[in-house]
Every structure is written in C-alpha cells, then in structure tokens.
Design a protein around this motif. Structure first.
Motif, PDB file in Angstrom:
ATOM      1  N   LYS A   1       0.830  -1.210   0.000  1.00  0.00           N
ATOM      2  CA  LYS A   1       0.000   0.000   0.000  1.00  0.00           C
ATOM      3  C   LYS A   1       0.865   1.260   0.000  1.00  0.00           C
ATOM      4  CE  LYS A   1      -4.151  -1.842   2.184  1.00  0.00           C
ATOM      5  NZ  LYS A   1      -5.029  -1.787   3.360  1.00  0.00           N
ATOM      6  N   GLU A   2       1.918   1.255   0.791  1.00  0.00           N
ATOM      7  CA  GLU A   2       2.811   2.409   0.844  1.00  0.00           C
ATOM      8  C   GLU A   2       3.456   2.648  -0.522  1.00  0.00           C
ATOM      9  OE1 GLU A   2       5.678   2.187   3.994  1.00  0.00           O
ATOM     10  OE2 GLU A   2       6.772   3.922   3.264  1.00  0.00           O
ATOM     11  N   ALA A   3       3.868   1.569  -1.183  1.00  0.00           N
ATOM     12  CA  ALA A   3       4.477   1.703  -2.516  1.00  0.00           C
ATOM     13  C   ALA A   3       3.467   2.276  -3.511  1.00  0.00           C
ATOM     14  CB  ALA A   3       4.999   0.349  -2.988  1.00  0.00           C
ATOM     15  N   VAL A   4       2.212   1.878  -3.385  1.00  0.00           N
ATOM     16  CA  VAL A   4       1.159   2.405  -4.267  1.00  0.00           C
ATOM     17  C   VAL A   4       0.967   3.890  -4.004  1.00  0.00           C
ATOM     18  CG1 VAL A   4      -1.329   2.345  -4.706  1.00  0.00           C
ATOM     19  CG2 VAL A   4      -0.031   0.209  -4.593  1.00  0.00           C
ATOM     20  N   ILE A   5       0.860   4.261  -2.744  1.00  0.00           N
ATOM     21  CA  ILE A   5       0.612   5.666  -2.386  1.00  0.00           C
ATOM     22  C   ILE A   5       1.776   6.551  -2.818  1.00  0.00           C
ATOM     23  CG2 ILE A   5       0.386   7.240  -0.414  1.00  0.00           C
ATOM     24  CD1 ILE A   5      -1.234   4.946   0.931  1.00  0.00           C
ATOM     25  N   LYS A   6       2.996   6.071  -2.659  1.00  0.00           N
ATOM     26  CA  LYS A   6       4.171   6.854  -3.042  1.00  0.00           C
ATOM     27  C   LYS A   6       4.406   6.865  -4.547  1.00  0.00           C
ATOM     28  CE  LYS A   6       6.804   6.444   1.235  1.00  0.00           C
ATOM     29  NZ  LYS A   6       8.023   5.893   1.865  1.00  0.00           N
TER      30      LYS A   6
ATOM     31  N   LEU B   1      -5.578  -7.738   0.171  1.00  0.00           N
ATOM     32  CA  LEU B   1      -5.378  -6.599  -0.729  1.00  0.00           C
ATOM     33  C   LEU B   1      -6.417  -6.618  -1.852  1.00  0.00           C
ATOM     34  CD1 LEU B   1      -1.482  -6.656  -0.919  1.00  0.00           C
ATOM     35  CD2 LEU B   1      -2.871  -4.741  -0.070  1.00  0.00           C
ATOM     36  N   GLU B   2      -6.755  -7.792  -2.312  1.00  0.00           N
ATOM     37  CA  GLU B   2      -7.783  -7.894  -3.351  1.00  0.00           C
ATOM     38  C   GLU B   2      -9.149  -7.529  -2.785  1.00  0.00           C
ATOM     39  OE1 GLU B   2      -7.947 -11.659  -5.351  1.00  0.00           O
ATOM     40  OE2 GLU B   2      -9.160 -10.837  -6.970  1.00  0.00           O
ATOM     41  N   ARG B   3      -9.423  -7.951  -1.568  1.00  0.00           N
ATOM     42  CA  ARG B   3     -10.687  -7.583  -0.909  1.00  0.00           C
ATOM     43  C   ARG B   3     -10.824  -6.065  -0.800  1.00  0.00           C
ATOM     44  NH1 ARG B   3     -10.687  -8.052   5.270  1.00  0.00           N
ATOM     45  NH2 ARG B   3      -9.595  -6.140   4.861  1.00  0.00           N
ATOM     46  N   ASP B   4      -9.701  -5.389  -0.540  1.00  0.00           N
ATOM     47  CA  ASP B   4      -9.706  -3.932  -0.392  1.00  0.00           C
ATOM     48  C   ASP B   4      -9.547  -3.204  -1.726  1.00  0.00           C
ATOM     49  OD1 ASP B   4      -9.950  -4.361   2.311  1.00  0.00           O
ATOM     50  OD2 ASP B   4      -7.844  -4.000   2.758  1.00  0.00           O
ATOM     51  N   SER B   5      -9.550  -3.942  -2.824  1.00  0.00           N
ATOM     52  CA  SER B   5      -9.404  -3.377  -4.178  1.00  0.00           C
ATOM     53  C   SER B   5      -8.102  -2.603  -4.351  1.00  0.00           C
ATOM     54  CB  SER B   5     -10.607  -2.487  -4.533  1.00  0.00           C
ATOM     55  OG  SER B   5     -11.785  -3.232  -4.550  1.00  0.00           O
ATOM     56  N   VAL B   6      -7.041  -3.134  -3.766  1.00  0.00           N
ATOM     57  CA  VAL B   6      -5.708  -2.586  -3.973  1.00  0.00           C
ATOM     58  C   VAL B   6      -5.020  -3.361  -5.103  1.00  0.00           C
ATOM     59  CG1 VAL B   6      -3.441  -2.195  -2.907  1.00  0.00           C
ATOM     60  CG2 VAL B   6      -5.528  -1.784  -1.604  1.00  0.00           C
TER      61      VAL B   6
ATOM     62  N   GLY C   1      -2.153 -13.225 -14.127  1.00  0.00           N
ATOM     63  CA  GLY C   1      -1.416 -12.799 -12.952  1.00  0.00           C
ATOM     64  C   GLY C   1      -2.193 -11.843 -12.069  1.00  0.00           C
ATOM     65  N   THR C   2      -1.473 -11.183 -11.192  1.00  0.00           N
ATOM     66  CA  THR C   2      -2.053 -10.238 -10.239  1.00  0.00           C
ATOM     67  C   THR C   2      -1.489  -8.861 -10.529  1.00  0.00           C
ATOM     68  OG1 THR C   2      -2.188 -12.006  -8.599  1.00  0.00           O
ATOM     69  CG2 THR C   2      -2.355  -9.755  -7.782  1.00  0.00           C
ATOM     70  N   PHE C   3      -2.376  -7.863 -10.514  1.00  0.00           N
ATOM     71  CA  PHE C   3      -1.997  -6.511 -10.909  1.00  0.00           C
ATOM     72  C   PHE C   3      -2.493  -5.499  -9.871  1.00  0.00           C
ATOM     73  CE2 PHE C   3      -2.345  -9.187 -14.559  1.00  0.00           C
ATOM     74  CZ  PHE C   3      -1.258  -8.833 -15.350  1.00  0.00           C
ATOM     75  N   ILE C   4      -1.867  -4.331  -9.887  1.00  0.00           N
ATOM     76  CA  ILE C   4      -2.335  -3.244  -9.036  1.00  0.00           C
ATOM     77  C   ILE C   4      -3.672  -2.749  -9.598  1.00  0.00           C
ATOM     78  CG2 ILE C   4      -1.838  -0.916  -8.193  1.00  0.00           C
ATOM     79  CD1 ILE C   4      -0.019  -3.071  -6.986  1.00  0.00           C
ATOM     80  N   HIS C   5      -4.641  -2.615  -8.735  1.00  0.00           N
ATOM     81  CA  HIS C   5      -6.004  -2.210  -9.117  1.00  0.00           C
ATOM     82  C   HIS C   5      -5.992  -0.766  -9.634  1.00  0.00           C
ATOM     83  CE1 HIS C   5     -10.278  -1.279  -8.648  1.00  0.00           C
ATOM     84  NE2 HIS C   5     -10.478  -2.596  -8.588  1.00  0.00           N
ATOM     85  N   PRO C   6      -6.825  -0.440 -10.617  1.00  0.00           N
ATOM     86  CA  PRO C   6      -6.871   0.943 -11.123  1.00  0.00           C
ATOM     87  C   PRO C   6      -7.195   1.977 -10.041  1.00  0.00           C
ATOM     88  CG  PRO C   6      -8.072  -0.528 -12.584  1.00  0.00           C
ATOM     89  CD  PRO C   6      -7.682  -1.334 -11.385  1.00  0.00           C
ATOM     90  N   ASP C   7      -7.959   1.602  -9.022  1.00  0.00           N
ATOM     91  CA  ASP C   7      -8.319   2.526  -7.937  1.00  0.00           C
ATOM     92  C   ASP C   7      -7.470   2.302  -6.686  1.00  0.00           C
ATOM     93  OD1 ASP C   7     -10.343   3.559  -9.557  1.00  0.00           O
ATOM     94  OD2 ASP C   7     -11.755   2.016  -8.883  1.00  0.00           O
ATOM     95  N   ALA C   8      -6.315   1.689  -6.843  1.00  0.00           N
ATOM     96  CA  ALA C   8      -5.504   1.295  -5.690  1.00  0.00           C
ATOM     97  C   ALA C   8      -5.063   2.485  -4.841  1.00  0.00           C
ATOM     98  CB  ALA C   8      -4.279   0.511  -6.158  1.00  0.00           C
ATOM     99  N   VAL C   9      -4.748   3.603  -5.466  1.00  0.00           N
ATOM    100  CA  VAL C   9      -4.257   4.747  -4.689  1.00  0.00           C
ATOM    101  C   VAL C   9      -5.334   5.219  -3.712  1.00  0.00           C
ATOM    102  CG1 VAL C   9      -3.411   7.112  -4.796  1.00  0.00           C
ATOM    103  CG2 VAL C   9      -2.660   5.442  -6.502  1.00  0.00           C
ATOM    104  N   ALA C  10      -6.534   5.409  -4.218  1.00  0.00           N
ATOM    105  CA  ALA C  10      -7.634   5.866  -3.352  1.00  0.00           C
ATOM    106  C   ALA C  10      -7.946   4.826  -2.285  1.00  0.00           C
ATOM    107  CB  ALA C  10      -8.865   6.160  -4.181  1.00  0.00           C
ATOM    108  N   ASN C  11      -7.956   3.571  -2.664  1.00  0.00           N
ATOM    109  CA  ASN C  11      -8.292   2.521  -1.707  1.00  0.00           C
ATOM    110  C   ASN C  11      -7.182   2.324  -0.673  1.00  0.00           C
ATOM    111  OD1 ASN C  11     -10.674   2.127  -3.075  1.00  0.00           O
ATOM    112  ND2 ASN C  11      -9.817   0.532  -4.376  1.00  0.00           N
ATOM    113  N   SER C  12      -5.955   2.546  -1.052  1.00  0.00           N
ATOM    114  CA  SER C  12      -4.846   2.402  -0.109  1.00  0.00           C
ATOM    115  C   SER C  12      -4.819   3.562   0.872  1.00  0.00           C
ATOM    116  CB  SER C  12      -3.513   2.354  -0.859  1.00  0.00           C
ATOM    117  OG  SER C  12      -3.442   1.192  -1.626  1.00  0.00           O
ATOM    118  N   THR C  13      -5.165   4.747   0.419  1.00  0.00           N
ATOM    119  CA  THR C  13      -5.143   5.906   1.290  1.00  0.00           C
ATOM    120  C   THR C  13      -6.093   5.720   2.460  1.00  0.00           C
ATOM    121  OG1 THR C  13      -4.592   7.317  -0.559  1.00  0.00           O
ATOM    122  CG2 THR C  13      -5.477   8.392   1.389  1.00  0.00           C
ATOM    123  N   VAL C  14      -7.309   5.303   2.157  1.00  0.00           N
ATOM    124  CA  VAL C  14      -8.289   5.093   3.219  1.00  0.00           C
ATOM    125  C   VAL C  14      -7.793   4.034   4.188  1.00  0.00           C
ATOM    126  CG1 VAL C  14     -10.602   4.226   3.711  1.00  0.00           C
ATOM    127  CG2 VAL C  14     -10.232   5.803   1.823  1.00  0.00           C
ATOM    128  N   ASN C  15      -7.298   2.949   3.650  1.00  0.00           N
ATOM    129  CA  ASN C  15      -6.847   1.864   4.504  1.00  0.00           C
ATOM    130  C   ASN C  15      -5.562   2.209   5.234  1.00  0.00           C
ATOM    131  OD1 ASN C  15      -9.033   0.344   3.744  1.00  0.00           O
ATOM    132  ND2 ASN C  15      -7.989  -0.393   1.915  1.00  0.00           N
TER     133      ASN C  15
END
Length: 126
Positions: A22-27, A60-65, A73-87
């Motif tokens: 999540k931190e890597a996504v936010i940064k 992380l998938e449950r939280d849409s990150v 494979g597994t990818f970063i969700h398009p809304d990951a930044v917003a979803n990671s910020t809240v979490n």
C-alpha cells in the motif's frame, strides 16, 4: 518495489507485506496496472510461507488494492491509490493506538505523550 520483512517486528508478516505494498502504491513506486510477482515467487523472494503471501494478496484484493486476472497474474487495481489511502489511514491510527497504549503502560501520561508527539512532528518534519 523493495519489500523488507522484519521477523523481529510484532506486526504479523502478512500485515507488513500489505502495508508495504500500500505504501508503494501511495508513493507512486507501483502504478495502477503494474504486475505483481506470483504468490510463489514473492514467497520465495522474501523467504516466507506461500500461505502468508496468499493471505496478504487475498486481503489486498478484498480492499481493491490489487486484482487477480486469472492466468495472466495479479496486478495493481486501477483505484488502488484511493483505496490504499483510506486503509493506510486506518493502519496508521491502529499503529499509533498501539504505541500510545505501550507508553501508558510505561506510566507516561496523555499530556506527556501529546507534548512529545508535537515535539517530534515539529522537529523532524515527519
């Protein structure tokens, strides 16, 4: 993306993994749509049990990150930044509560904690 797991830390390993992704996504170190290593590959790279990585990925998938796309494979969700910020906010508050509790158990008053917190935030530009 560099992930460092601290086995000495009281935080469960899957939570450390979640927080660092999540931190890597936010940064912006990982962009939406970027691929993640497979569960097996990441477990091998970090010397973790694959069930630990699978649990982190599932949460992380449950939280849409992240999002699993079957065999691709597994990818970063398009809304990951917003979803990671809240979490992340929730994670920070939980960690602060744990730290404050440990200070109280050591006999530090709430007033002393507030003053020390303010001093650290002002001096270190956190």
């Amino acid at each position: 993306m560099e992930i460092i797991i601290d086995i000495e830390d009281a935080t469960p390993l899957f939570e450390q993994l979640i927080a660092q992704i999540k931190e890597a996504v936010i940064k912006g170190n990982i962009k939406p749509g970027a691929p993640l290593p497979s569960i097996r590959q990441l477990a091998n790279d970090l010397n973790l049990n694959s069930k630990t990585v699978a649990k982190a990925y599932r949460l992380l998938e449950r939280d849409s990150v992240i999002q699993a796309k079957g065999y691709r494979g597994t990818f970063i969700h398009p809304d990951a930044v917003a979803n990671s910020t809240v979490n992340l906010k929730e994670w920070v508050e939980t960690r602060l509560a744990e730290i404050i509790l440990s200070f109280r158990e050591a006999g530090v008053t709430d007033s002393e904690i507030r003053i020390a917190f303010g001093n650290v935030m002002n001096k270190r530009k956190i």
